[in-house]
Design a protein around this motif. Structure first.
Motif, PDB file in Angstrom:
ATOM      1  N   MET A 196      82.080  48.856  46.999  1.00 54.74           N
ATOM      2  CA  MET A 196      81.795  47.610  46.311  1.00 54.74           C
ATOM      3  C   MET A 196      82.999  47.257  45.446  1.00 54.74           C
ATOM      4  SD  MET A 196      78.675  46.968  43.629  1.00 54.74           S
ATOM      5  CE  MET A 196      78.143  45.330  43.285  1.00 54.74           C
ATOM      6  N   ARG A 197      83.305  45.985  45.421  1.00 54.03           N
ATOM      7  CA  ARG A 197      84.417  45.477  44.609  1.00 54.03           C
ATOM      8  C   ARG A 197      83.950  44.197  43.926  1.00 54.03           C
ATOM      9  NH1 ARG A 197      89.467  46.823  44.530  1.00 54.03           N
ATOM     10  NH2 ARG A 197      89.314  48.046  46.405  1.00 54.03           N
ATOM     11  N   VAL A 198      84.410  43.980  42.690  1.00 54.63           N
ATOM     12  CA  VAL A 198      84.058  42.778  41.948  1.00 54.63           C
ATOM     13  C   VAL A 198      85.323  42.031  41.541  1.00 54.63           C
ATOM     14  CG1 VAL A 198      81.865  43.661  41.074  1.00 54.63           C
ATOM     15  CG2 VAL A 198      83.950  44.042  39.759  1.00 54.63           C
ATOM     16  N   GLU A 251      77.349  51.148  40.827  1.00 54.61           N
ATOM     17  CA  GLU A 251      77.080  49.937  41.602  1.00 54.61           C
ATOM     18  C   GLU A 251      75.888  49.149  41.066  1.00 54.61           C
ATOM     19  OE1 GLU A 251      76.962  50.843  45.790  1.00 54.61           O
ATOM     20  OE2 GLU A 251      79.151  51.069  45.862  1.00 54.61           O
ATOM     21  N   ASN A 252      74.822  49.825  40.665  1.00 53.57           N
ATOM     22  CA  ASN A 252      73.659  49.108  40.125  1.00 53.57           C
ATOM     23  C   ASN A 252      74.014  48.400  38.830  1.00 53.57           C
ATOM     24  OD1 ASN A 252      71.977  49.845  42.234  1.00 53.57           O
ATOM     25  ND2 ASN A 252      71.161  51.622  41.168  1.00 53.57           N
ATOM     26  N   GLN A 282      76.198  45.375  39.596  1.00 58.47           N
ATOM     27  CA  GLN A 282      75.372  44.284  40.129  1.00 58.47           C
ATOM     28  C   GLN A 282      74.610  43.599  39.002  1.00 58.47           C
ATOM     29  OE1 GLN A 282      74.960  43.070  43.560  1.00 58.47           O
ATOM     30  NE2 GLN A 282      74.234  41.440  42.225  1.00 58.47           N
ATOM     31  N   ILE A 325      80.851  39.492  43.538  1.00 60.30           N
ATOM     32  CA  ILE A 325      81.076  40.652  44.382  1.00 60.30           C
ATOM     33  C   ILE A 325      81.975  40.208  45.522  1.00 60.30           C
ATOM     34  CG2 ILE A 325      79.999  42.305  45.946  1.00 60.30           C
ATOM     35  CD1 ILE A 325      77.535  42.158  44.109  1.00 60.30           C
ATOM     36  N   THR A 378      83.272  40.491  49.071  1.00 63.05           N
ATOM     37  CA  THR A 378      82.890  41.043  50.369  1.00 63.05           C
ATOM     38  C   THR A 378      84.143  41.228  51.193  1.00 63.05           C
ATOM     39  OG1 THR A 378      82.482  38.833  51.235  1.00 63.05           O
ATOM     40  CG2 THR A 378      80.599  40.012  50.350  1.00 63.05           C
ATOM     41  N   GLU A 379      84.257  42.371  51.782  1.00 64.98           N
ATOM     42  CA  GLU A 379      85.442  42.680  52.579  1.00 64.98           C
ATOM     43  C   GLU A 379      85.082  42.509  54.045  1.00 64.98           C
ATOM     44  OE1 GLU A 379      87.652  46.035  51.284  1.00 64.98           O
ATOM     45  OE2 GLU A 379      86.668  45.996  49.343  1.00 64.98           O
TER      46      GLU A 379
END
Length: 66
Positions: free
Chosen positions: A1-3, A45-46, A49, A62, A64-65
């Protein structure tokens, strides 16, 4: 996950850094910035988010890759 943070939208509420300090911090002027490159540790991650969902300005997203 990346932000990612859209710094033009951030007004400095700092909720993200309060919720997920391993990923978000504040600069000298109080605006949000990433601690690193936006990669979120799996254990956070939670919280990341929740930070995204809690941003009043919707300045965090977030990535998305493909």
């Amino acid at each position: 996950m990346r932000v990612a943070i859209d710094r033009a939208m951030c007004v400095g509420h700092a909720q993200c850094s309060a919720i997920c300090p391993s990923v978000f911090t504040s600069d000298d002027e109080g605006f949000s910035q990433l601690v690193g490159d936006g990669a979120v540790p799996p254990d956070d991650e939670n919280a990341a988010q929740l930070a995204v969902d809690s941003c009043p300005e919707q300045a965090i997203s977030i990535v998305t890759e493909d």
